[in-house]
Design a protein around this motif. Sequence first.
Motif, short mmCIF file in Angstrom:
data_model
loop_
_atom_site.label_atom_id
_atom_site.label_comp_id
_atom_site.label_asym_id
_atom_site.label_seq_id
_atom_site.Cartn_x
_atom_site.Cartn_y
_atom_site.Cartn_z
N TYR A 175 20.18 41.90 9.53
CA TYR A 175 19.08 42.47 10.31
C TYR A 175 19.08 41.94 11.74
CZ TYR A 175 14.37 43.81 11.69
OH TYR A 175 13.29 44.36 12.36
N VAL A 176 19.21 40.62 11.89
CA VAL A 176 19.21 40.02 13.24
C VAL A 176 20.38 40.53 14.05
CG1 VAL A 176 19.45 37.87 14.52
CG2 VAL A 176 17.92 37.97 12.54
N MET A 177 21.56 40.61 13.44
CA MET A 177 22.72 41.11 14.17
C MET A 177 22.55 42.58 14.52
SD MET A 177 26.09 39.24 12.70
CE MET A 177 26.97 39.93 14.09
N GLY A 178 21.89 43.33 13.65
CA GLY A 178 21.60 44.73 13.97
C GLY A 178 20.69 44.84 15.18
N LEU A 179 19.66 44.00 15.25
CA LEU A 179 18.77 43.98 16.42
C LEU A 179 19.53 43.64 17.69
CD1 LEU A 179 15.57 42.18 15.06
CD2 LEU A 179 15.83 44.61 15.57
N LEU A 180 20.41 42.63 17.59
CA LEU A 180 21.16 42.21 18.76
C LEU A 180 22.14 43.29 19.22
CD1 LEU A 180 21.90 38.47 17.85
CD2 LEU A 180 20.25 39.34 19.50
N ALA A 239 29.93 55.77 11.40
CA ALA A 239 29.25 55.44 10.16
C ALA A 239 27.92 56.17 10.08
CB ALA A 239 29.03 53.92 10.05
N ASP A 240 27.40 56.24 8.87
CA ASP A 240 26.15 56.97 8.67
C ASP A 240 24.97 56.09 9.04
OD1 ASP A 240 24.34 58.87 7.97
OD2 ASP A 240 24.44 58.45 5.81
N LEU A 241 24.89 55.75 10.34
CA LEU A 241 23.83 54.90 10.85
C LEU A 241 23.17 55.60 12.03
CD1 LEU A 241 25.67 51.45 10.91
CD2 LEU A 241 24.00 52.22 9.23
N PRO A 242 21.88 55.41 12.21
CA PRO A 242 21.22 56.07 13.35
C PRO A 242 21.67 55.45 14.66
CG PRO A 242 19.72 54.53 12.27
CD PRO A 242 20.94 54.62 11.39
N GLU A 243 21.66 56.26 15.70
CA GLU A 243 22.00 55.75 17.02
C GLU A 243 20.87 54.85 17.50
OE1 GLU A 243 24.60 55.95 19.00
OE2 GLU A 243 25.72 56.97 17.43
N PRO A 244 21.19 53.61 17.89
CA PRO A 244 20.13 52.70 18.32
C PRO A 244 19.57 53.10 19.68
CG PRO A 244 22.26 51.70 18.69
CD PRO A 244 22.51 52.98 17.95
N ASP A 245 18.27 52.92 19.87
CA ASP A 245 17.70 53.06 21.20
C ASP A 245 17.16 51.70 21.61
OD1 ASP A 245 15.06 52.72 20.15
OD2 ASP A 245 15.07 54.82 19.53
N HIS A 252 14.68 48.29 15.23
CA HIS A 252 14.33 47.98 13.85
C HIS A 252 14.95 48.99 12.88
CE1 HIS A 252 11.95 46.97 10.31
NE2 HIS A 252 11.57 48.23 10.25
N ARG A 253 14.90 50.26 13.20
CA ARG A 253 15.50 51.27 12.32
C ARG A 253 17.00 51.09 12.20
NH1 ARG A 253 11.82 54.68 15.09
NH2 ARG A 253 13.50 55.34 16.51
N TYR A 254 17.64 50.79 13.32
CA TYR A 254 19.08 50.57 13.32
C TYR A 254 19.45 49.37 12.45
CZ TYR A 254 23.80 49.74 15.15
OH TYR A 254 25.15 49.54 15.27
N ALA A 255 18.70 48.26 12.61
CA ALA A 255 18.98 47.04 11.85
C ALA A 255 18.75 47.26 10.36
CB ALA A 255 18.11 45.89 12.37
N ALA A 295 18.97 50.07 8.74
CA ALA A 295 20.04 50.93 8.24
C ALA A 295 21.31 50.13 7.98
CB ALA A 295 20.32 52.05 9.24
N GLU A 296 21.60 49.15 8.83
CA GLU A 296 22.77 48.32 8.61
C GLU A 296 22.59 47.42 7.39
OE1 GLU A 296 24.23 46.24 12.07
OE2 GLU A 296 25.58 47.96 12.31
N VAL A 297 21.38 46.91 7.18
CA VAL A 297 21.11 46.12 5.97
C VAL A 297 21.41 46.95 4.73
CG1 VAL A 297 19.31 45.03 4.60
CG2 VAL A 297 19.42 44.61 7.06
N LYS A 298 20.90 48.17 4.69
CA LYS A 298 21.12 49.04 3.54
C LYS A 298 22.59 49.37 3.36
CE LYS A 298 19.70 53.48 1.57
NZ LYS A 298 18.86 54.70 1.78
N GLU A 299 23.27 49.65 4.46
CA GLU A 299 24.68 50.05 4.42
C GLU A 299 25.57 48.92 3.92
OE1 GLU A 299 28.32 52.20 5.38
OE2 GLU A 299 26.24 52.87 5.12
N ILE A 300 25.42 47.73 4.48
CA ILE A 300 26.33 46.62 4.17
C ILE A 300 26.00 45.98 2.83
CG2 ILE A 300 27.15 44.38 4.97
CD1 ILE A 300 26.68 45.33 7.83
N VAL A 301 24.72 45.70 2.57
CA VAL A 301 24.35 45.10 1.29
C VAL A 301 24.70 46.04 0.14
CG1 VAL A 301 22.42 44.28 -0.13
CG2 VAL A 301 22.55 43.66 2.29
#
Length: 317
Positions: free
Chosen positions: A45-50, A172-178, A185-188, A190-196
Amino acid sequence: MFDHLASLVVYQWLALSPESHLGAALHFFVMDVAKIFVLLVIVIYVMGLLRALLSPERVREFVRGRPDWQARGFAVTLGAVTPFCSCSSVPLFIGFVEAGIPLGVTFSFLIASPMINEVAAVILVGILGWKLAALYVGAGLLVAWFGGIVMQSFKPERWVEEYVWKIQMGQADLPEPDRSFAGRHRYAMAEVKEIVGRIWTWVLLGIGVGALFHGFVPEQWVSDHLGGDAWYTVPAAVLMGIPLYSNATGVIPVAEAMLTKGVAVGTTLALMMSVAALSLPEMLILRKVIKWQALALFAGVLAIAFTLVGWGFNVIA
């Protein structure tokens, strides 16, 4: 917190004895499942935010404009001061690849991060003395630096799983971050769900193997069979450390027990490094982002490096 939860589940709800092999193994399993999954979610999640805040292009340009030794030095230093365990490899690996950082530099970080951290260094000084702490940290930095260089010479990019490159290229099936907090938050998430979702079975398998070894192979047996200064004790220590999942801090009591039983310093250092950076859980999880060829090369480079470090320190001692 995690130890208390595991004790509640295993010793109170299941009424198992802490002295039994099954009780020790289940306690290890419950505690590490909770700890690792919480850590994985937080790290991803933190890496997704960054990554949503700092574009891969900016990071890529930062690394690209610097000599290899500077980028590698930054990666090794960052790995040494971050408290990530080996099971954080997947989100860290994907984040570095997405940022366009060379894989050789990424592998230097992956070696340094689980093996060295400031908490372990402080505990090492307090329990084993500053000399052994300095030896461990110094050897870990050298292995991370040169291990990444060796990995890079084999051009490991060809052995990265396809979906990792898709994440880098935005396929990848991830939303484009804004740039808004809600968008990050949505991007992070989505990455949690994808990777875990991709790695949870491998995490459970790796922890299960480590728990069996932890619960059913006595620490005394490990110390007894690694005593003496015979040449084979160092490679034996490296092999024994593979199923013993822990971090640099958790393996310190084992190292203390080994030293008090007369195990050589180099052999002890080799086991500590193997447990922290060459554990079976890390290999199983890392397999989800790199192919078997790269995984075998990574494990082989570390095993040889740890063996050479152990032999070297035994000779010096």
